[in-house]
Design a protein around this motif. Structure first.
Motif, short mmCIF file in Angstrom:
data_model
loop_
_atom_site.label_atom_id
_atom_site.label_comp_id
_atom_site.label_asym_id
_atom_site.label_seq_id
_atom_site.Cartn_x
_atom_site.Cartn_y
_atom_site.Cartn_z
N UNK A 130 0.81 -1.21 0.00
CA UNK A 130 0.00 0.00 0.00
C UNK A 130 0.84 1.26 0.00
N UNK A 131 2.13 1.15 0.43
CA UNK A 131 2.95 2.35 0.55
C UNK A 131 4.41 1.94 0.51
N UNK A 132 5.17 2.63 -0.36
CA UNK A 132 6.61 2.38 -0.45
C UNK A 132 7.33 3.66 -0.05
N UNK A 133 8.11 3.58 1.02
CA UNK A 133 8.76 4.78 1.54
C UNK A 133 9.80 5.35 0.57
N UNK A 134 10.48 4.49 -0.16
CA UNK A 134 11.47 4.98 -1.12
C UNK A 134 10.79 5.78 -2.23
N UNK A 144 17.41 13.87 -3.96
CA UNK A 144 18.17 13.68 -2.73
C UNK A 144 18.09 12.20 -2.34
N UNK A 145 18.96 11.72 -1.46
CA UNK A 145 18.99 10.28 -1.15
C UNK A 145 17.65 9.75 -0.65
N UNK A 146 17.44 8.47 -0.86
CA UNK A 146 16.18 7.83 -0.45
C UNK A 146 16.40 6.46 0.18
N UNK A 147 17.64 6.17 0.58
CA UNK A 147 17.91 4.92 1.30
C UNK A 147 17.31 5.00 2.70
N UNK A 148 17.06 3.83 3.31
CA UNK A 148 16.35 3.80 4.58
C UNK A 148 17.12 4.49 5.69
N UNK A 149 18.45 4.34 5.72
CA UNK A 149 19.21 4.99 6.78
C UNK A 149 19.12 6.51 6.69
N UNK A 151 16.55 8.17 5.34
CA UNK A 151 15.18 8.53 5.73
C UNK A 151 15.02 8.48 7.25
N UNK A 152 15.65 7.51 7.88
CA UNK A 152 15.61 7.44 9.34
C UNK A 152 16.21 8.69 9.97
N UNK A 153 17.32 9.15 9.42
CA UNK A 153 17.98 10.34 9.98
C UNK A 153 17.10 11.58 9.87
N UNK A 187 12.24 -2.99 9.89
CA UNK A 187 10.78 -2.98 9.86
C UNK A 187 10.20 -1.80 10.64
N UNK A 188 10.64 -1.60 11.88
CA UNK A 188 10.06 -0.52 12.67
C UNK A 188 10.47 0.85 12.11
N UNK A 189 11.67 0.94 11.57
CA UNK A 189 12.10 2.21 10.97
C UNK A 189 11.24 2.53 9.76
N UNK A 190 11.00 1.54 8.92
CA UNK A 190 10.13 1.75 7.75
C UNK A 190 8.74 2.17 8.18
N UNK A 191 8.22 1.56 9.24
CA UNK A 191 6.89 1.92 9.74
C UNK A 191 6.86 3.38 10.19
N UNK A 192 7.87 3.80 10.94
CA UNK A 192 7.89 5.18 11.45
C UNK A 192 8.09 6.18 10.32
N UNK A 193 8.98 5.89 9.40
CA UNK A 193 9.22 6.78 8.26
C UNK A 193 7.95 6.94 7.44
#
Length: 203
Positions: A130-134, A144-149, A151-153, A187-193
Protein backbone atom coordinates in the motif's frame (compact mmCIF):
# COMPACT_ATOMS: atom_id res chain seq x y z
CA UNK A 1 21.98 20.28 12.57
CA UNK A 2 18.38 20.76 13.63
CA UNK A 3 18.43 17.33 15.28
CA UNK A 4 21.73 18.08 17.05
CA UNK A 5 20.32 21.33 18.39
CA UNK A 6 17.12 19.64 19.61
CA UNK A 7 19.07 16.86 21.33
CA UNK A 8 21.43 19.35 22.96
CA UNK A 9 18.50 21.35 24.33
CA UNK A 10 16.50 18.38 25.64
CA UNK A 11 18.59 15.18 25.70
CA UNK A 12 16.07 13.50 27.98
CA UNK A 13 13.60 13.44 25.06
CA UNK A 14 16.01 11.57 22.80
CA UNK A 15 16.81 8.28 24.46
CA UNK A 16 16.79 4.86 22.88
CA UNK A 17 13.23 3.53 22.71
CA UNK A 18 12.26 0.29 24.39
CA UNK A 19 11.83 -1.83 21.30
CA UNK A 20 9.87 -5.05 21.55
CA UNK A 21 11.55 -7.35 19.04
CA UNK A 22 10.78 -11.04 18.85
CA UNK A 23 13.82 -12.82 17.44
CA UNK A 24 14.72 -16.50 17.58
CA UNK A 25 10.98 -17.24 18.08
CA UNK A 26 9.44 -20.62 18.68
CA UNK A 27 6.58 -22.02 16.63
CA UNK A 28 3.91 -20.95 19.12
CA UNK A 29 5.16 -17.36 19.27
CA UNK A 30 5.05 -17.00 15.49
CA UNK A 31 1.69 -18.63 14.94
CA UNK A 32 0.02 -16.76 17.80
CA UNK A 33 1.34 -13.41 16.57
CA UNK A 34 0.30 -14.06 12.97
CA UNK A 35 -3.14 -15.26 14.06
CA UNK A 36 -3.59 -12.16 16.23
CA UNK A 37 -2.66 -9.88 13.33
CA UNK A 38 -5.03 -11.73 11.01
CA UNK A 39 -7.80 -11.33 13.59
CA UNK A 40 -7.03 -7.62 13.76
CA UNK A 41 -7.25 -7.37 9.97
CA UNK A 42 -10.66 -9.04 10.10
CA UNK A 43 -11.95 -6.05 12.08
CA UNK A 44 -10.68 -3.37 9.69
CA UNK A 45 -7.68 -1.75 8.05
CA UNK A 46 -4.34 -3.03 9.36
CA UNK A 47 -1.05 -1.28 8.55
CA UNK A 48 2.09 -3.42 8.64
CA UNK A 49 5.63 -2.92 7.48
CA UNK A 50 7.45 -5.85 5.95
CA UNK A 51 11.09 -6.49 5.09
CA UNK A 52 12.99 -9.55 3.95
CA UNK A 53 16.66 -10.37 4.34
CA UNK A 54 18.43 -12.46 1.75
CA UNK A 55 21.69 -14.39 1.73
CA UNK A 56 23.28 -15.56 -1.52
CA UNK A 57 20.02 -14.70 -3.33
CA UNK A 58 18.02 -16.91 -0.99
CA UNK A 59 15.26 -15.77 1.35
CA UNK A 60 16.66 -16.03 4.89
CA UNK A 61 14.03 -14.30 7.07
CA UNK A 62 10.87 -12.22 6.91
CA UNK A 63 10.22 -9.37 9.30
CA UNK A 64 6.92 -7.69 10.18
CA UNK A 65 6.25 -4.60 12.30
CA UNK A 66 2.79 -3.47 13.40
CA UNK A 67 3.97 -0.34 15.24
CA UNK A 68 7.05 1.88 15.47
CA UNK A 69 8.36 -0.23 18.37
CA UNK A 70 7.10 -3.80 17.86
CA UNK A 71 8.36 -6.29 15.32
CA UNK A 72 8.68 -10.01 14.70
CA UNK A 73 11.46 -11.64 12.71
CA UNK A 74 10.54 -15.01 11.21
CA UNK A 75 13.85 -16.80 10.55
CA UNK A 76 13.96 -19.34 7.75
CA UNK A 77 17.62 -20.32 7.76
CA UNK A 78 20.39 -20.85 10.28
CA UNK A 79 24.04 -21.71 9.74
CA UNK A 80 23.12 -25.37 10.36
CA UNK A 81 20.21 -25.38 7.88
CA UNK A 82 16.48 -24.75 8.01
CA UNK A 83 15.12 -23.03 11.12
CA UNK A 84 11.79 -24.89 11.13
CA UNK A 85 10.59 -28.43 10.69
CA UNK A 86 8.81 -28.84 7.36
CA UNK A 87 5.32 -29.05 8.85
CA UNK A 88 5.98 -25.99 11.01
CA UNK A 89 7.19 -23.89 8.11
CA UNK A 90 4.19 -24.88 5.98
CA UNK A 91 1.83 -23.68 8.72
CA UNK A 92 3.78 -20.44 9.21
CA UNK A 93 3.97 -19.69 5.50
CA UNK A 94 0.24 -20.24 5.06
CA UNK A 95 -0.52 -17.87 7.93
CA UNK A 96 1.95 -15.31 6.59
CA UNK A 97 0.33 -15.45 3.16
CA UNK A 98 -3.14 -15.06 4.70
CA UNK A 99 -1.96 -11.98 6.58
CA UNK A 100 0.00 -10.24 3.82
CA UNK A 101 -2.68 -10.83 1.18
CA UNK A 102 -5.66 -10.06 3.43
CA UNK A 103 -8.05 -7.51 1.84
CA UNK A 104 -7.63 -5.24 4.86
CA UNK A 105 -3.83 -5.52 4.99
CA UNK A 106 -1.94 -2.34 4.11
CA UNK A 107 1.68 -3.37 3.67
CA UNK A 108 4.45 -0.78 3.90
CA UNK A 109 7.85 -1.43 2.35
CA UNK A 110 11.12 0.29 1.49
CA UNK A 111 12.09 -0.36 -2.13
CA UNK A 112 9.61 -3.23 -1.96
CA UNK A 113 10.16 -4.29 -5.55
CA UNK A 114 13.28 -5.99 -4.19
CA UNK A 115 11.29 -7.87 -1.54
CA UNK A 116 8.51 -8.72 -3.98
CA UNK A 117 10.81 -10.68 -6.28
CA UNK A 118 11.60 -13.01 -3.38
CA UNK A 119 7.96 -13.39 -2.37
CA UNK A 120 7.15 -14.24 -5.99
CA UNK A 121 10.07 -16.63 -6.52
CA UNK A 122 10.15 -18.48 -3.19
CA UNK A 123 6.62 -18.09 -1.81
CA UNK A 124 4.45 -17.73 -4.92
CA UNK A 125 2.49 -14.58 -4.06
CA UNK A 126 2.79 -10.81 -3.72
CA UNK A 127 1.86 -8.95 -0.51
CA UNK A 128 -0.75 -6.18 -0.72
CA UNK A 129 1.69 -3.29 -0.91
CA UNK A 130 0.00 0.00 0.00
CA UNK A 131 2.95 2.35 0.55
CA UNK A 132 6.61 2.38 -0.45
CA UNK A 133 8.76 4.78 1.54
CA UNK A 134 11.47 4.98 -1.12
CA UNK A 135 8.97 5.94 -3.81
CA UNK A 136 7.25 8.43 -1.50
CA UNK A 137 10.57 10.11 -0.69
CA UNK A 138 11.50 10.31 -4.37
CA UNK A 139 8.08 11.77 -5.19
CA UNK A 140 8.37 14.44 -2.51
CA UNK A 141 12.07 15.27 -2.84
CA UNK A 142 13.53 14.02 -6.13
CA UNK A 143 17.26 14.29 -6.37
CA UNK A 144 18.17 13.68 -2.73
CA UNK A 145 18.99 10.28 -1.15
CA UNK A 146 16.18 7.83 -0.45
CA UNK A 147 17.91 4.92 1.30
CA UNK A 148 16.35 3.80 4.58
CA UNK A 149 19.21 4.99 6.78
CA UNK A 150 18.96 8.48 5.28
CA UNK A 151 15.18 8.53 5.73
CA UNK A 152 15.61 7.44 9.34
CA UNK A 153 17.98 10.34 9.98
CA UNK A 154 15.31 12.74 8.70
CA UNK A 155 12.05 11.34 9.98
CA UNK A 156 12.61 9.09 13.01
CA UNK A 157 12.46 10.68 16.43
CA UNK A 158 15.38 8.60 17.67
CA UNK A 159 18.01 7.74 15.07
CA UNK A 160 21.19 5.71 15.29
CA UNK A 161 22.94 4.37 12.22
CA UNK A 162 22.62 0.57 12.06
CA UNK A 163 23.20 -0.44 8.46
CA UNK A 164 26.79 -1.59 8.96
CA UNK A 165 25.53 -4.35 11.25
CA UNK A 166 25.03 -6.30 8.02
CA UNK A 167 27.48 -5.86 5.16
CA UNK A 168 28.20 -9.37 3.84
CA UNK A 169 25.25 -10.85 1.96
CA UNK A 170 27.09 -13.91 0.68
CA UNK A 171 26.63 -15.95 3.88
CA UNK A 172 24.78 -15.87 7.17
CA UNK A 173 26.68 -14.03 9.92
CA UNK A 174 27.84 -15.84 13.03
CA UNK A 175 25.84 -13.45 15.22
CA UNK A 176 22.33 -14.43 14.15
CA UNK A 177 20.63 -12.55 16.98
CA UNK A 178 22.13 -9.30 15.68
CA UNK A 179 21.10 -10.25 12.14
CA UNK A 180 17.50 -10.89 13.14
CA UNK A 181 17.41 -7.72 15.25
CA UNK A 182 18.72 -5.85 12.20
CA UNK A 183 15.70 -7.13 10.28
CA UNK A 184 13.36 -5.89 13.02
CA UNK A 185 15.08 -2.48 13.03
CA UNK A 186 14.46 -2.18 9.30
CA UNK A 187 10.78 -2.98 9.86
CA UNK A 188 10.06 -0.52 12.67
CA UNK A 189 12.10 2.21 10.97
CA UNK A 190 10.13 1.75 7.75
CA UNK A 191 6.89 1.92 9.74
CA UNK A 192 7.89 5.18 11.45
CA UNK A 193 9.22 6.78 8.26
CA UNK A 194 6.00 5.90 6.44
CA UNK A 195 3.85 7.69 9.01
CA UNK A 196 5.78 10.93 8.45
CA UNK A 197 5.87 10.64 4.67
CA UNK A 198 2.15 9.91 4.50
CA UNK A 199 1.50 13.14 6.37
CA UNK A 200 3.82 15.09 4.06
CA UNK A 201 2.09 13.72 0.98
CA UNK A 202 -1.32 14.69 2.33
CA UNK A 203 -0.03 18.16 3.15
Amino acid sequence: LQRARAVAQAPELYVQPKYQFTIRPNFQQVTERLQALIASAETGELWLSCDVETIARTLSCVGIAWSVREALCIPLLTIEGNYWKVEEEVTIQLLLKELLTHPNARVIGQNFNYDNQYFAKFLGYLPRLAFDTMIAQHTLFPGIPKALDFLSSLYCHWHRYWKDEMNDYSRLPENLDQYWSYNCKDCVTTFEVARVLQGLLEY
